[in-house]
Design a protein around this motif. Sequence first.
Motif, mmCIF file in Angstrom:
data_model
loop_
_atom_site.group_PDB
_atom_site.id
_atom_site.type_symbol
_atom_site.label_atom_id
_atom_site.label_comp_id
_atom_site.label_asym_id
_atom_site.label_seq_id
_atom_site.Cartn_x
_atom_site.Cartn_y
_atom_site.Cartn_z
ATOM 1 N N SER A 36 0.953 -1.191 -0.038
ATOM 2 C CA SER A 36 0.129 0.093 -0.053
ATOM 3 C C SER A 36 1.014 1.316 -0.104
ATOM 4 O O SER A 36 2.052 1.300 0.379
ATOM 5 N N MET A 37 0.378 2.313 -0.610
ATOM 6 C CA MET A 37 1.096 3.578 -0.296
ATOM 7 C C MET A 37 1.317 3.985 0.790
ATOM 8 O O MET A 37 2.572 4.670 1.084
ATOM 9 N N VAL A 38 0.774 3.956 2.009
ATOM 10 C CA VAL A 38 0.924 4.670 3.068
ATOM 11 C C VAL A 38 2.145 3.691 3.868
ATOM 12 O O VAL A 38 3.129 4.352 4.365
ATOM 13 N N ASN A 39 2.106 2.397 3.564
ATOM 14 C CA ASN A 39 3.166 1.541 4.377
ATOM 15 C C ASN A 39 4.357 1.968 3.660
ATOM 16 O O ASN A 39 5.348 1.948 4.110
ATOM 17 N N ALA A 40 4.424 2.025 2.023
ATOM 18 C CA ALA A 40 5.496 2.165 1.464
ATOM 19 C C ALA A 40 6.360 3.478 1.694
ATOM 20 O O ALA A 40 7.471 3.705 2.093
ATOM 21 N N VAL A 41 5.441 4.648 1.862
ATOM 22 C CA VAL A 41 6.003 5.690 2.071
ATOM 23 C C VAL A 41 6.533 6.174 3.465
ATOM 24 O O VAL A 41 7.473 6.817 3.565
ATOM 25 N N SER A 42 5.768 5.511 4.450
ATOM 26 C CA SER A 42 6.005 5.443 5.810
ATOM 27 C C SER A 42 7.609 4.855 6.020
ATOM 28 O O SER A 42 8.514 5.599 6.650
ATOM 29 N N LEU A 43 7.830 3.561 5.474
ATOM 30 C CA LEU A 43 8.993 3.217 5.531
ATOM 31 C C LEU A 43 10.249 3.964 4.923
ATOM 32 O O LEU A 43 11.188 4.121 5.303
ATOM 33 N N LEU A 147 5.234 2.702 -6.532
ATOM 34 C CA LEU A 147 5.178 1.055 -6.469
ATOM 35 C C LEU A 147 4.017 0.878 -5.504
ATOM 36 O O LEU A 147 2.945 -0.176 -6.044
ATOM 37 N N GLY A 148 3.724 1.519 -4.285
ATOM 38 C CA GLY A 148 2.789 1.127 -3.424
ATOM 39 C C GLY A 148 1.311 1.470 -3.965
ATOM 40 O O GLY A 148 0.330 0.794 -3.722
ATOM 41 N N GLY A 149 1.334 2.850 -4.658
ATOM 42 C CA GLY A 149 0.159 2.874 -5.204
ATOM 43 C C GLY A 149 -0.477 2.137 -6.414
ATOM 44 O O GLY A 149 -1.613 2.069 -6.487
ATOM 45 N N MET A 150 0.338 1.683 -7.272
ATOM 46 C CA MET A 150 0.165 0.890 -8.200
ATOM 47 C C MET A 150 -0.499 -0.525 -7.701
ATOM 48 O O MET A 150 -1.547 -0.768 -8.271
ATOM 49 N N ARG A 151 0.049 -1.143 -6.749
ATOM 50 C CA ARG A 151 -0.189 -2.439 -6.161
ATOM 51 C C ARG A 151 -1.400 -2.258 -5.748
ATOM 52 O O ARG A 151 -2.354 -3.179 -5.542
ATOM 53 N N GLU A 152 -1.578 -1.309 -4.752
ATOM 54 C CA GLU A 152 -2.879 -0.978 -3.954
ATOM 55 C C GLU A 152 -4.044 -0.632 -4.786
ATOM 56 O O GLU A 152 -5.206 -1.008 -4.643
ATOM 57 N N LEU A 153 -3.811 0.348 -5.965
ATOM 58 C CA LEU A 153 -4.868 0.524 -6.764
ATOM 59 C C LEU A 153 -5.263 -0.588 -7.513
ATOM 60 O O LEU A 153 -6.685 -0.969 -7.790
ATOM 61 N N LEU A 154 -4.572 -1.506 -7.870
ATOM 62 C CA LEU A 154 -4.815 -2.739 -8.714
ATOM 63 C C LEU A 154 -5.303 -3.821 -7.803
ATOM 64 O O LEU A 154 -6.452 -4.608 -8.114
ATOM 65 N N GLY A 155 -4.805 -4.012 -6.624
ATOM 66 C CA GLY A 155 -4.834 -5.061 -5.934
ATOM 67 C C GLY A 155 -6.382 -5.044 -4.996
ATOM 68 O O GLY A 155 -7.153 -5.821 -4.971
#
Length: 239
Positions: A36-43, A147-155
């Motif tokens: 997810s975007m939030v998890n990715a950006v936070s890390l 990357l997180g936005g792409m995966r979260e949006l599609l998933g």
Amino acid sequence: MSPQQFREIAWNGLWKQNTGLAQLLGLCPILAISTSMVNAVSLGLATILVMAMSNLAVSALRNFIPYEIRIPVFVLIIAALVTVVDLSFNAFFHDLYLVLGIFIPLIVTNCIVLARVEAYAAKNDPLTSTVDGIMMGIGLVWVLAVLGGMRELLGAGTLFSGIEMILPGASAWNVFGDGYPGFLIAILPPGAFFALGVLIAAFNAINVRLAARARRNPPPAPTQTAEPKEDAAEPAAAG
């Protein structure tokens, strides 16, 4: 630090030497936490803090660290700073801290941080080293965000899922509505490899276009002032 030097450091960190797309460093957290975007950006933000502080500390102490034991000392400095960031996340963003789990402590072993400390901070002054750490971290953050936005949006069909862990009262954006069935592979490990491969392919294609444009439009050559000609030799006096 001159503006030209700042632009060069920023360009290297954000694009030319991007850690996720050009150097392919730190792939374990990039692939694992980008569901997810939030998890990715936070890390990514936690990594920025560690990179900036470790570059500053190593650069300030570089003349006092014996060359033979520099790597253990660098790891010790990074580990101390990661502990500070880890405890800070636990205190102020506890729910997010539970989601990120082991990946915050694993920043100690992240080759991105140690590579910049060894390659840049140990050889340059504190200001430019700190800027280098921040720019390299921002380069990682935007890759993680995309990357997180792409995966979260599609998933899952959403964006900013889990934002309430950072901003209480906020909620995720349900892009495709409640009826979206989801594309499960996007949030599974194979989806991380596929999405990263698409980003790397786009990155390389853009670089090819930029190189072709630079060949078509080379920068103007610097003008050179004509050197004064030497005076002609006076004719020899008649004997």
